[in-house]
Write a protein that holds these residues in place. Structure first.
Motif, PDB file in Angstrom:
ATOM      1  N   ALA A   1       0.870  -1.276   0.041  1.00  0.00           N
ATOM      2  CA  ALA A   1       0.046  -0.079  -0.114  1.00  0.00           C
ATOM      3  C   ALA A   1       0.663   1.270   0.158  1.00  0.00           C
ATOM      4  CB  ALA A   1      -0.834   0.048   1.226  1.00  0.00           C
ATOM      5  N   MET A   2       2.051   1.144   0.476  1.00  0.00           N
ATOM      6  CA  MET A   2       2.959   2.339   0.588  1.00  0.00           C
ATOM      7  C   MET A   2       3.326   2.837  -0.872  1.00  0.00           C
ATOM      8  SD  MET A   2       5.814   1.689   3.504  1.00  0.00           S
ATOM      9  CE  MET A   2       5.271   2.099   5.289  1.00  0.00           C
ATOM     10  N   ARG A   3       3.309   1.890  -1.905  1.00  0.00           N
ATOM     11  CA  ARG A   3       3.780   2.160  -3.163  1.00  0.00           C
ATOM     12  C   ARG A   3       2.327   3.203  -4.135  1.00  0.00           C
ATOM     13  NH1 ARG A   3       8.742   2.149  -2.856  1.00  0.00           N
ATOM     14  NH2 ARG A   3       8.648   2.263  -5.229  1.00  0.00           N
ATOM     15  N   ALA A   4       1.192   3.058  -3.402  1.00  0.00           N
ATOM     16  CA  ALA A   4       0.007   3.832  -3.978  1.00  0.00           C
ATOM     17  C   ALA A   4       0.578   5.247  -3.985  1.00  0.00           C
ATOM     18  CB  ALA A   4      -1.255   3.591  -2.933  1.00  0.00           C
ATOM     19  N   PRO A   5       0.238   5.744  -5.147  1.00  0.00           N
ATOM     20  CA  PRO A   5       0.567   7.265  -5.034  1.00  0.00           C
ATOM     21  C   PRO A   5      -0.321   8.202  -4.654  1.00  0.00           C
ATOM     22  CG  PRO A   5      -0.870   6.422  -7.245  1.00  0.00           C
ATOM     23  CD  PRO A   5      -0.617   5.238  -6.331  1.00  0.00           C
ATOM     24  N   GLN A   6      -1.431   7.792  -4.093  1.00  0.00           N
ATOM     25  CA  GLN A   6      -2.150   8.537  -3.032  1.00  0.00           C
ATOM     26  C   GLN A   6      -3.033   7.795  -2.294  1.00  0.00           C
ATOM     27  OE1 GLN A   6      -4.342  11.515  -5.328  1.00  0.00           O
ATOM     28  NE2 GLN A   6      -4.902  10.091  -6.806  1.00  0.00           N
ATOM     29  N   ARG A   7      -3.971   8.135  -1.393  1.00  0.00           N
ATOM     30  CA  ARG A   7      -4.901   7.536  -0.686  1.00  0.00           C
ATOM     31  C   ARG A   7      -4.392   6.103  -0.173  1.00  0.00           C
ATOM     32  NH1 ARG A   7      -9.637  10.201  -0.963  1.00  0.00           N
ATOM     33  NH2 ARG A   7     -11.022   8.401  -0.287  1.00  0.00           N
ATOM     34  N   ARG A   8      -3.373   6.125   0.498  1.00  0.00           N
ATOM     35  CA  ARG A   8      -2.517   4.869   0.985  1.00  0.00           C
ATOM     36  C   ARG A   8      -3.476   4.030   2.108  1.00  0.00           C
ATOM     37  NH1 ARG A   8       3.801   6.225   1.708  1.00  0.00           N
ATOM     38  NH2 ARG A   8       2.800   7.765   2.882  1.00  0.00           N
ATOM     39  N   VAL A   9      -4.045   4.787   2.841  1.00  0.00           N
ATOM     40  CA  VAL A   9      -4.550   3.982   3.825  1.00  0.00           C
ATOM     41  C   VAL A   9      -6.218   3.431   3.306  1.00  0.00           C
ATOM     42  CG1 VAL A   9      -5.941   4.146   6.082  1.00  0.00           C
ATOM     43  CG2 VAL A   9      -3.939   5.564   5.724  1.00  0.00           C
ATOM     44  N   GLU A  10      -6.701   4.070   2.366  1.00  0.00           N
ATOM     45  CA  GLU A  10      -7.691   3.323   1.626  1.00  0.00           C
ATOM     46  C   GLU A  10      -7.375   2.276   0.877  1.00  0.00           C
ATOM     47  OE1 GLU A  10      -6.953   6.454   1.971  1.00  0.00           O
ATOM     48  OE2 GLU A  10      -8.762   7.754   2.517  1.00  0.00           O
ATOM     49  N   THR A  11      -6.243   2.427   0.068  1.00  0.00           N
ATOM     50  CA  THR A  11      -5.627   1.206  -0.628  1.00  0.00           C
ATOM     51  C   THR A  11      -5.278   0.001   0.361  1.00  0.00           C
ATOM     52  OG1 THR A  11      -4.713   2.528  -2.066  1.00  0.00           O
ATOM     53  CG2 THR A  11      -3.809   0.493  -2.059  1.00  0.00           C
ATOM     54  N   LEU A  12      -4.702   0.334   1.476  1.00  0.00           N
ATOM     55  CA  LEU A  12      -4.612  -0.500   2.628  1.00  0.00           C
ATOM     56  C   LEU A  12      -5.689  -1.252   3.040  1.00  0.00           C
ATOM     57  CD1 LEU A  12      -2.854  -2.061   4.722  1.00  0.00           C
ATOM     58  CD2 LEU A  12      -3.087  -0.057   6.126  1.00  0.00           C
ATOM     59  N   LEU A  13      -6.780  -0.618   3.218  1.00  0.00           N
ATOM     60  CA  LEU A  13      -8.167  -1.396   3.606  1.00  0.00           C
ATOM     61  C   LEU A  13      -8.588  -2.070   2.432  1.00  0.00           C
ATOM     62  CD1 LEU A  13     -10.430  -1.302   5.609  1.00  0.00           C
ATOM     63  CD2 LEU A  13     -11.220   0.628   4.688  1.00  0.00           C
ATOM     64  N   ALA A  14      -8.767  -1.800   1.317  1.00  0.00           N
ATOM     65  CA  ALA A  14      -9.146  -2.339   0.230  1.00  0.00           C
ATOM     66  C   ALA A  14      -8.207  -3.584   0.098  1.00  0.00           C
ATOM     67  CB  ALA A  14      -9.197  -1.527  -0.971  1.00  0.00           C
ATOM     68  N   LEU A  15      -7.125  -3.729   0.211  1.00  0.00           N
ATOM     69  CA  LEU A  15      -6.288  -4.979  -0.141  1.00  0.00           C
ATOM     70  C   LEU A  15      -6.458  -5.926   0.819  1.00  0.00           C
ATOM     71  CD1 LEU A  15      -2.678  -3.173  -1.230  1.00  0.00           C
ATOM     72  CD2 LEU A  15      -4.336  -4.564  -2.628  1.00  0.00           C
ATOM     73  N   THR A  16      -6.562  -5.463   2.315  1.00  0.00           N
ATOM     74  CA  THR A  16      -6.869  -6.275   3.333  1.00  0.00           C
ATOM     75  C   THR A  16      -7.931  -7.007   3.197  1.00  0.00           C
ATOM     76  OG1 THR A  16      -5.424  -4.815   4.547  1.00  0.00           O
ATOM     77  CG2 THR A  16      -6.592  -6.412   6.187  1.00  0.00           C
ATOM     78  N   VAL A  17      -9.094  -6.339   2.970  1.00  0.00           N
ATOM     79  CA  VAL A  17     -10.377  -6.826   3.028  1.00  0.00           C
ATOM     80  C   VAL A  17     -10.491  -7.815   1.923  1.00  0.00           C
ATOM     81  CG1 VAL A  17     -12.867  -6.308   2.593  1.00  0.00           C
ATOM     82  CG2 VAL A  17     -11.676  -4.927   4.180  1.00  0.00           C
ATOM     83  N   ALA A  18      -9.883  -7.573   0.551  1.00  0.00           N
ATOM     84  CA  ALA A  18     -10.043  -8.248  -0.589  1.00  0.00           C
ATOM     85  C   ALA A  18      -9.267  -9.760  -0.256  1.00  0.00           C
ATOM     86  CB  ALA A  18      -9.311  -7.797  -1.533  1.00  0.00           C
ATOM     87  N   LEU A  19      -8.265  -9.579   0.237  1.00  0.00           N
ATOM     88  CA  LEU A  19      -7.219 -10.698   0.630  1.00  0.00           C
ATOM     89  C   LEU A  19      -7.750 -11.529   1.722  1.00  0.00           C
ATOM     90  CD1 LEU A  19      -3.526  -9.347   0.583  1.00  0.00           C
ATOM     91  CD2 LEU A  19      -4.619 -10.708  -1.154  1.00  0.00           C
ATOM     92  N   ALA A  20      -8.728 -10.932   2.596  1.00  0.00           N
ATOM     93  CA  ALA A  20      -9.213 -11.805   3.567  1.00  0.00           C
ATOM     94  C   ALA A  20     -10.508 -12.494   3.045  1.00  0.00           C
ATOM     95  CB  ALA A  20      -9.652 -10.856   4.914  1.00  0.00           C
ATOM     96  N   LEU A  21     -11.091 -11.841   2.123  1.00  0.00           N
ATOM     97  CA  LEU A  21     -12.335 -12.574   1.693  1.00  0.00           C
ATOM     98  C   LEU A  21     -11.982 -13.440   0.801  1.00  0.00           C
ATOM     99  CD1 LEU A  21     -14.678  -9.252   0.858  1.00  0.00           C
ATOM    100  CD2 LEU A  21     -14.927 -11.070   2.918  1.00  0.00           C
TER     101      LEU A  21
END
Length: 358
Positions: free
Chosen positions: A151-171
């Motif tokens: 998520a650190m590599r995202a150009p912006q809205r990194r926390v939102e990216t972290l949330l989306a990635l974590t939820v997606a991988l969990a599901l």
């Protein structure tokens, strides 16, 4: 202000560590090394399971802490992972060595690799619990750190990216169970508890938590009480292998993760500077040391427990929790903090931030 110095985070860390100690005290009361006058609250069947939810609280806290770090950190993912490794592994490896010496356990290859990587890199479909058994949770922590690094590599809205990635991988992990153990940690429904912590941080950062603190705390507490007394209608297993396999689906997050996230929302904006709060915060500072070292105390109890006098199970539980907490405070003060300062070679940098599990 860093999340390690937000007082409620430290209070919650202290609570999470105490719950884990309660679980292991309850286990020893059921079949342990010390002669006791009776059982421990036999009329509340889920109480020992409730102690295990300290891990779920730790995961929620970790999501909160990493979201704050992601919002303020630079984009150097490798440096972030290296710092996390230094924060977690050296102390874990040292305490693992001490524990194995007490237990006279041989150092197997999987245990050795787990002590260095905190990931079960030598495991396939099976899973070897690390010699220092609380270390199983550190694999989940580091899997989450990998997601943070991405998520650190995202150009912006990194926390939102972290949330989306974590939820997606969990599901995905709730329906897909890979054959390689480290990948099962990265695709695992328990990651949703980290995602809940990220969501709590977003609510806190935007001032939402302060507005809904009271109802969140009430609802979360009621759900925890109901879970202790009756359960929430979903079967749960405390077996480590089941958690790693991810086969329990979303049951654990539904039963314990969501209530704890609501409790965090309820207390995160609390401000108190009294002596008691400072003492509890210090216990929270030492929670990682407490979490890692208390199995050594359990092992010693099994060695000398036959010489201990018969006592009440309540007195035993209290004595074990106090002794484990004092041991954790001592290790934090005289081993953990100096070790981190030496490893980082930057003593001026705050070394009190711990993995939430920790």
């Amino acid at each position: 202000m860093t999340p390690s110095r937000i007082a409620p985070i430290q209070w919650l860390r202290a609570l999470a560590a105490t719950l884990v100690l309660l679980m292991h005290a309850s286990d020893m009361i059921d079949s342990g090394p010390v002669a006791l006058t009776g059982k421990f609250v036999p009329s509340v069947p889920n109480l020992s399971m409730f102690g295990a939810t300290g891990v779920d609280l730790f995961f929620v806290i970790s999501g909160f802490v990493m979201a704050q770090s992601l919002a303020t950190a630079d984009a150097d993912s490798w440096r972030f992972l290296a710092k996390r490794w230094l924060r977690i592994v050296p102390l874990f490896a040292c305490v693992s060595a001490v524990y194995m010496m007490i237990m006279h356990d041989p150092l197997t290859a999987p245990a050795a690799w787990m002590s260095i990587t905190v990931l079960p890199v030598l495991d396939g479909a099976g899973y070897h619990v690390p010699a220092l058994y609380p270390g199983w949770t550190l694999g989940f922590e580091f899997a989450f750190y990998v997601i943070v690094a991405v998520a650190m590599r995202a150009p912006q809205r990194r926390v939102e990216t972290l949330l989306a990635l974590t939820v997606a991988l969990a599901l995905i992990g709730s329906v897909v169970h890979p054959g390689w153990a480290p990948l099962r940690l990265l695709l695992n429904p328990l990651l949703l508890e980290f995602a809940l912590g990220v969501g709590v941080w977003m609510a806190w950062r935007n001032g939402i938590s302060a507005r809904y603190a009271t109802p969140a705390l009430v609802i979360g507490t009621v759900l925890l009480v109901v879970g202790i007394a009756f359960g929430l209608g979903v079967p749960l297993s405390l077996q480590i292998e089941v958690a790693v396999a991810g086969t329990s689906g979303l049951a654990r997050t539904w039963t314990w993760g969501i209530p704890w996230a609501l409790v965090v929302i309820g207390v995160i904006d609390t401000s108190a500077e009294g002596r008691f709060e400072r003492i509890v915060a210090r216990v929270g500072d030492a929670s990682y040391s407490t979490y890692l070292t208390h199995p050594c105390l359990i092992a010693l109890l099994w060695m000398v427990g036959g010489y201990a006098p018969t006592m009440s199970p309540y007195l035993f539980a209290l004595a074990f929790i106090v002794a484990s907490t004092m041991l954790g405070l001592a290790v934090h003060r005289w081993i953990e903090r100096p070790l981190l300062a030496r490893l980082q070679r930057r003593p001026s940098v705050s070394i009190r931030r711990a993995p939430a599990l920790a």
